[in-house]
Design a protein around this motif. Structure first.
Motif, PDB file in Angstrom:
ATOM      1  N   GLN A 358     -18.198  -3.938  -3.711  1.00  0.00           N
ATOM      2  CA  GLN A 358     -18.782  -5.228  -3.303  1.00  0.00           C
ATOM      3  C   GLN A 358     -18.127  -6.390  -4.036  1.00  0.00           C
ATOM      4  O   GLN A 358     -17.851  -7.437  -3.447  1.00  0.00           O
ATOM      5  CB  GLN A 358     -20.303  -5.232  -3.539  1.00  0.00           C
ATOM      6  N   ALA A 359     -17.887  -6.226  -5.329  1.00  0.00           N
ATOM      7  CA  ALA A 359     -17.245  -7.295  -6.108  1.00  0.00           C
ATOM      8  C   ALA A 359     -15.832  -7.553  -5.588  1.00  0.00           C
ATOM      9  O   ALA A 359     -15.374  -8.699  -5.520  1.00  0.00           O
ATOM     10  CB  ALA A 359     -17.219  -6.923  -7.589  1.00  0.00           C
ATOM     11  N   LEU A 360     -15.142  -6.499  -5.173  1.00  0.00           N
ATOM     12  CA  LEU A 360     -13.791  -6.655  -4.609  1.00  0.00           C
ATOM     13  C   LEU A 360     -13.852  -7.383  -3.267  1.00  0.00           C
ATOM     14  O   LEU A 360     -13.024  -8.254  -2.981  1.00  0.00           O
ATOM     15  CB  LEU A 360     -13.130  -5.290  -4.427  1.00  0.00           C
ATOM     16  N   ILE A 361     -14.844  -7.010  -2.442  1.00  0.00           N
ATOM     17  CA  ILE A 361     -14.962  -7.649  -1.125  1.00  0.00           C
ATOM     18  C   ILE A 361     -15.194  -9.155  -1.306  1.00  0.00           C
ATOM     19  O   ILE A 361     -14.616  -9.973  -0.594  1.00  0.00           O
ATOM     20  CB  ILE A 361     -16.086  -6.993  -0.286  1.00  0.00           C
ATOM     21  N   LEU A 401      -8.871  -5.472  -8.884  1.00  0.00           N
ATOM     22  CA  LEU A 401      -9.680  -4.381  -9.439  1.00  0.00           C
ATOM     23  C   LEU A 401      -9.650  -4.438 -10.969  1.00  0.00           C
ATOM     24  O   LEU A 401     -10.680  -4.272 -11.630  1.00  0.00           O
ATOM     25  CB  LEU A 401      -9.155  -3.032  -8.931  1.00  0.00           C
ATOM     26  N   ARG A 402      -8.470  -4.692 -11.512  1.00  0.00           N
ATOM     27  CA  ARG A 402      -8.331  -4.786 -12.981  1.00  0.00           C
ATOM     28  C   ARG A 402      -9.248  -5.892 -13.526  1.00  0.00           C
ATOM     29  O   ARG A 402      -9.979  -5.703 -14.504  1.00  0.00           O
ATOM     30  CB  ARG A 402      -6.877  -5.077 -13.344  1.00  0.00           C
ATOM     31  N   ASP A 408     -16.185  -7.099 -16.396  1.00  0.00           N
ATOM     32  CA  ASP A 408     -17.517  -6.556 -16.115  1.00  0.00           C
ATOM     33  C   ASP A 408     -18.214  -7.279 -14.951  1.00  0.00           C
ATOM     34  O   ASP A 408     -19.435  -7.224 -14.818  1.00  0.00           O
ATOM     35  CB  ASP A 408     -18.424  -6.608 -17.357  1.00  0.00           C
ATOM     36  N   GLU A 409     -17.423  -7.963 -14.158  1.00  0.00           N
ATOM     37  CA  GLU A 409     -17.955  -8.714 -13.008  1.00  0.00           C
ATOM     38  C   GLU A 409     -18.805  -7.815 -12.100  1.00  0.00           C
ATOM     39  O   GLU A 409     -19.798  -8.251 -11.527  1.00  0.00           O
ATOM     40  CB  GLU A 409     -16.728  -9.215 -12.238  1.00  0.00           C
ATOM     41  N   TRP A 410     -18.422  -6.549 -11.980  1.00  0.00           N
ATOM     42  CA  TRP A 410     -19.119  -5.641 -11.071  1.00  0.00           C
ATOM     43  C   TRP A 410     -20.552  -5.389 -11.497  1.00  0.00           C
ATOM     44  O   TRP A 410     -21.377  -4.949 -10.710  1.00  0.00           O
ATOM     45  CB  TRP A 410     -18.357  -4.316 -10.967  1.00  0.00           C
ATOM     46  N   ARG A 411     -20.878  -5.673 -12.797  1.00  0.00           N
ATOM     47  CA  ARG A 411     -22.236  -5.424 -13.266  1.00  0.00           C
ATOM     48  C   ARG A 411     -23.227  -6.493 -12.807  1.00  0.00           C
ATOM     49  O   ARG A 411     -24.427  -6.350 -12.977  1.00  0.00           O
ATOM     50  CB  ARG A 411     -22.275  -5.340 -14.795  1.00  0.00           C
ATOM     51  N   TRP A 415     -24.262  -7.448  -6.726  1.00  0.00           N
ATOM     52  CA  TRP A 415     -23.470  -6.407  -6.043  1.00  0.00           C
ATOM     53  C   TRP A 415     -24.243  -5.103  -5.888  1.00  0.00           C
ATOM     54  O   TRP A 415     -23.769  -4.180  -5.238  1.00  0.00           O
ATOM     55  CB  TRP A 415     -22.150  -6.155  -6.781  1.00  0.00           C
ATOM     56  N   ALA A 416     -25.412  -5.014  -6.471  1.00  0.00           N
ATOM     57  CA  ALA A 416     -26.171  -3.767  -6.386  1.00  0.00           C
ATOM     58  C   ALA A 416     -26.987  -3.664  -5.103  1.00  0.00           C
ATOM     59  O   ALA A 416     -27.485  -2.608  -4.737  1.00  0.00           O
ATOM     60  CB  ALA A 416     -27.079  -3.634  -7.608  1.00  0.00           C
TER      61      ALA A 416
END
Ligand code: PLP
Length: 422
Positions: A358-361, A401-402, A408-411, A415-416
């Motif tokens: 989700q963070a990538l999208i 992705l890196r 820690d953006e995905w946290r 995005w959950a």
């Protein structure tokens, strides 16, 4: 180690680069989901508009004859046949993959019942695409057959004993991108008296397939993935000429009748593959599918599927290597071995696979997520489409992705939130 400049050089030297212009791609998006929904070809909107305005709007019902609507499942089928090693008149566009799985499984069981009535088992794989398994479960119930599922890592040949009628496999696994050796598995199956049904959803248009060379029995596949036919595009079905005339498939509709416009009371199947058409073809959707298939045929002067396959392998290899070198923390689920990998890279991670996708999208890098089941891990999928995916896209996707991982953006709890389609 590779640099971004080097990937730009690879694009400059790429003989397939001009094919990207066949697509209408949104600026700023890196699209790595052509294995789920192929991108929009530039020709499609005008072609569909023409079918709507001229063929339907102006010429109305006469277009069944004058615009050749009635032959559309065969015309587009012949084009798809060129991508999967089938001959003209052997493959038709019809219905959805799910429906076509039903038709061919029933036809295969009918052949088995005639030739070897003691064979009452269907073998498939636990990680097959669920719709294939659901349909197989229903067919097995109807026939009083047993459905046996092999586990990852198991050799199907070990399960093909004298009780087995049909082997139903998906050539390239939707979760892992792992690819069966279609010719070798078909040969092993035949040596044990077993018929094969190959699902080519993740193969046609992505990897060279030679159904005739392999002596395969049945194949089906969908139009909206690597064939770029548009959302819900019609699917296709191929039956070996050895079998096509032998059985009337179970969904014996009037469009598969030998003479639909005779309007007779009794069904008489059309010769050959024509009987696998059931009802009236979706003309608008099939016209869009033809534009998608044409993008692949446009690669023929550039070396065709062999050249696309070479580039696809370079792209997926580069993706996997860059993730390992520059990001880390992921396991590679797709095979490293070129001969065993389709056109996608699959990563696993114990935590956050959905959130990372989700963070990538949100950053414009579109891959997708497939939930783990039965002890299998969650998967991040990145499909490459050599018609339009550039080497620099792979670099930039991995760089995003890196950053997503390092920051820690995905946290972020945004995005959950699980969406209906993952
Ligand atoms: C995508 C896919 C399908 C889809 O089937 P539909 O009937 O189009 O929904 C079926 N099988 C496999 C292996 C797939 O990858």
């Amino acid at each position: 180690m590779t640099t971004r400049e080097e990937t730009e050089k690879l694009d400059e030297q790429d003989p397939l680069a001009p094919l990207r212009d066949l697509f209408d791609l949104p600026v700023g998006t890196i699209y790595l989901d052509g294995n789920s929904l192929g991108a929009l070809p530039r020709a499609t909107a005008a072609r569909v508009q023409q079918v709507v305005a001229e063929e339907w709007g102006r010429d109305l019902i006469g277009s069944w004859n004058s615009a050749g609507w009635i032959d559309l499942p065969h015309r587009v089928g012949d084009k798809i046949a060129r991508l999967v090693g089938a001959g003209p008149g052997e493959l038709v566009v019809a219905d959805s993959t799910s429906v076509n799985v039903y038709k061919v499984l029933k036809a295969a069981l009918a052949i088995a019942a005639e030739e070897a009535p003691e064979r009452t088992v269907i073998v498939s794989e636990r990680t097959n695409f669920p719709t294939d398994l659901y349909v197989a479960q229903s067919v097995a119930r109807e026939h009083g057959c047993e459905l046996v599922l092999i586990d990852p890592g198991e050799d199907p040949a070990d399960r093909l004993d004298e009780r087995v009628a049909v082997l139903l496999l998906t050539h390239v696994n939707y979760r892992t991108g792992a690819m069966w050796d279609l010719a070798a598995v078909t040969e092993q199956a035949h040596a044990r008296g077993v018929l094969t049904v190959w699902d080519l959803c993740h193969s046609a248009g992505a990897v060279p397939v030679d159904l005739t060379g392999a002596g395969a029995d049945f194949a089906i596949g969908c139009g909206y993935k690597f064939l770029n036919g548009g959302p819900g595009a019609p699917a296709y079905v191929w039956v070996s000429p050895r079998h096509a005339d032998r059985f009337a498939q179970p969904l014996s509709g009037w469009m598969g009748h030998a003479a639909p416009f005779a309007f007779t009371t009794d069904y008489e199947p059309a010769p050959g593959i024509g009987r696998y058409v059931s009802g009236t073809p979706g003309v608008l959707a099939t016209a869009a599918l033809e534009c998608g298939v044409d993008t692949l045929l446009a690669a023929e002067p550039y070396g065709g599927l062999a050249a696309l396959r070479r580039k696809s392998l370079e792209l997926t290899r580069l993706f996997a290597d860059l993730v390992e070198d520059r990001v880390g923390g992921f396991d590679l689920e797709s095979p490293r071995d070129d001969d065993a990998r389709g056109s996608q890279v699959c990563l696993t991670r114990t935590e956050g696979a959905y959130e990372i996708v989700q963070a990538l999208i949100a950053r414009g890098v579109i891959g997708d997520f497939r939930a783990g089941q039965d002890g299998l891990p969650d998967i991040l999928r990145f499909g490459v489409t050599p018609l339009y995916t550039r080497f620099v896209d792979v670099w930039d996707a991995v760089e995003h992705l890196r950053q997503v991982m390092e920051s820690d953006e995905w946290r972020d709890e945004r995005w959950a939130q699980r969406l209906a389609v993952t």
